[in-house]
Scaffold this active site. Structure first.
Site, PDB file in Angstrom:
ATOM      1  N   ASP A   7      42.848  -0.895  26.031  1.00  0.00           N
ATOM      2  CA  ASP A   7      41.807  -0.710  27.049  1.00  0.00           C
ATOM      3  C   ASP A   7      41.557  -2.014  27.792  1.00  0.00           C
ATOM      4  O   ASP A   7      41.935  -3.098  27.320  1.00  0.00           O
ATOM      5  CB  ASP A   7      40.501  -0.230  26.393  1.00  0.00           C
TER       6      ASP A   7
ATOM      7  N   HIS B   6      38.358  -4.025  30.150  1.00  0.00           N
ATOM      8  CA  HIS B   6      36.944  -3.967  30.539  1.00  0.00           C
ATOM      9  C   HIS B   6      36.671  -5.079  31.541  1.00  0.00           C
ATOM     10  O   HIS B   6      37.133  -6.199  31.368  1.00  0.00           O
ATOM     11  CB  HIS B   6      36.046  -4.123  29.312  1.00  0.00           C
TER      12      HIS B   6
ATOM     13  N   SER C 201      27.144  -7.061  23.603  1.00  0.00           N
ATOM     14  CA  SER C 201      26.901  -5.773  24.255  1.00  0.00           C
ATOM     15  C   SER C 201      28.222  -5.106  24.627  1.00  0.00           C
ATOM     16  O   SER C 201      28.462  -3.931  24.316  1.00  0.00           O
ATOM     17  CB  SER C 201      26.045  -6.012  25.503  1.00  0.00           C
TER      18      SER C 201
HETATM   19  N1  URA Z   1      28.141  -4.937  30.594  1.00  0.00           N
HETATM   20  C1  URA Z   1      27.648  -4.567  29.383  1.00  0.00           C
HETATM   21  O1  URA Z   1      28.006  -3.545  28.825  1.00  0.00           O
HETATM   22  N2  URA Z   1      26.739  -5.379  28.811  1.00  0.00           N
HETATM   23  C2  URA Z   1      26.304  -6.520  29.367  1.00  0.00           C
HETATM   24  O2  URA Z   1      25.503  -7.197  28.771  1.00  0.00           O
HETATM   25  C3  URA Z   1      26.828  -6.885  30.635  1.00  0.00           C
HETATM   26  C4  URA Z   1      27.757  -6.081  31.225  1.00  0.00           C
END
Ligand code: URA
Length: 437
Positions: free
Chosen positions: A81, A83, A184
């Site tokens: 993946d 991100h 996160s």
């Molecule tokens: N994207 C996320 O999922 N968390 C963050 O803190 C910033 C961007």
């Protein structure tokens, strides 16, 4: 253990143990830690930071706060993946997932909605009538197995601690913290059971990390924590000092992505970022042995139509109305007003305040001003100028697409303000800035 003592330790720059962090995150989910304590925790971390070990412990506690996916049924191919930390015009996921699937990887992608001035992959996919971004884990798995890729939203049981903490950070001015962003993003990615991850760390005036130093530090943190948690991860720092590609706005970006997958002339910077991120994953997971071989496979996935087909199969599996999806540019709902915006003078584009461009889409209803709001999928900008382009009375900065004619003057003024011109053509700057392993 007491929540207030844990907050006090961070406040006093003392180190936390993994057990203390786990206690705090479990308490957040069970309700034993109050939201005010969670808010103080995020502010203490924002101000004083966390060590690498603490960030890893926080990430693992958040990952384990809900379900963890495993993919025994996908053992025949690598599970990969990508991100992105968020940008303006960033539609790379829409192309990358089907391209990698066509090259022999599985891509179970959990994507997000727009955040601040940045766009979100889920909002873009919602412009495909019928496409369900919210499905159960069984449907997610079935789609990945069948088509090689699926892009959906975070399910309720995946990293619930992040959902809670993120909502608190959003309203407590604690979003832009490197340990909090790291935990996160990775809590969700690690819970999704990936083997290989590439991070696109956006850097520039349209990104959350505006300067190179902060972007590099975020990349370093994410790469170290993800590898420490057992997912082979690298990161590319990519430029976000201008719009990525020629479109901004949900359906308009889907149209650009589909055109890319059909092999129609792509924007050069969008092509570079997409190819670099795909290549990085194909090399890391061992499908390709060299960058040249990876690029050849990826170009073939487009030339043969295989990647486009994968996208359409994924869309069909996830409920899209294929009579619209397969003729998207013709049949999708369109904004009734499409107007060019011209610069006040003739000149070369020397700089773009990209954040303002993202805010322009929100002003047209294409992003949110309140969390529960629906977004308008038809609005945004096309033919967006790039740094070095010449603009004059015939060549606009872009075209505005809107359903609200009254919004045109304000958004046009914002775009004119966002663009700076020069008499001489500026040097092209690289779009791939650095690789971090
Ligand atoms: N994207 C996320 O999922 N968390 C963050 O803190 C910033 C961007």
């Amino acid at each position: 253990m007491l929540p207030q003592e844990i907050i006090r330790k961070i406040r006093n720059k003392e180190r936390l143990t993994a057990e203390e962090i786990k206690f705090f995150i479990n308490g957040l989910c069970s309700g034993e830690v109050a939201d005010v304590q969670a808010a103080s925790f995020t502010m203490a971390v924002f101000l004083n930071g966390l060590s690498k070990e603490e960030t890893l412990a926080l990430t693992l506690s958040m990952r384990d706060s809900g379900a963890r996916l495993a993919w025994p049924e996908l053992a025949d191919k690598p599970v990969v993946d990508k991100h992105s930390t968020g940008g303006v015009g960033d539609k790379v996921s829409l192309m990358l997932a089907p391209m990698l699937a066509a090259c022999g990887a599985y891509v179970p992608m959990i994507a997000g909605r727009g955040l601040g001035h940045t766009g979100g992959t889920l909002d873009k996919l919602d412009s495909l009538t019928g496409y369900k971004t919210s499905v159960d884990i069984e449907k997610f798995k079935e789609t990945v197995k069948k088509t090689g890729c699926a892009i959906i939203g975070q399910t309720a049981d995946l990293a619930p601690a992040d959902k809670k903490l993120y909502a608190i950070r959003d309203v407590c001015a604690t979003v832009e913290s490197i340990p909090l962003i790291t935990s996160s993003i990775l809590a969700k990615k690690l819970a999704a059971g990936l083997q290989y991850l590439v991070m696109d760390i956006k850097c520039g005036n349209g990104a959350f990390m505006e300067n190179r130093e902060r972007a590099t530090a975020l990349a370093r943190s994410i790469v170290d924590v993800a590898n420490g948690a057992g997912t082979k991860t690298s990161a590319l720092l990519t430029d976000m000092d201008s719009v990525l590609g020629t479109t901004v706005g949900n359906a308009l970006e889907v149209e650009e992505a589909l055109s890319y997958l059909r092999g129609e002339k792509p924007d050069a910077r969008l092509d570079k970022v997409t190819m670099a991120l795909c290549t990085e994953l194909l090399l890391n997971c061992g499908i390709a042995q060299s960058a040249e071989a990876a690029e050849k496979m990826l170009r073939q996935s487009i030339a043969t139509g295989a990647a486009y087909e994968r996208f359409m199969q994924m869309a069909a599996e996830l409920g899209a109305d294929m009579s619209i999806a397969e003729a998207f540019a013709d049949k999708r709902r369109k904004a009734p007003y499409v107007e060019p915006v011209f610069a006040a003078e003739t000149g070369y584009i020397a700089g773009i305040d990209t954040r303002k461009v993202g805010l322009g889409v929100i002003m047209l209803g294409g992003g949110r001003t309140r969390p529960e709001q629906n977004v308008n999928h038809t609005t945004g900008f096309t033919s967006f100028c790039q740094i070095g382009d010449k603009v004059d009375s015939q060549t606009p900065l872009c075209f505005i697409h809107t359903e609200d004619k009254d919004a045109l003057p304000e958004v046009a003024a914002l775009l004119k303000q966002a663009v700076s011109l020069s008499d001489t053509k500026p040097e092209q700057t690289p779009v791939i800035l650095q690789k971090i392993v």
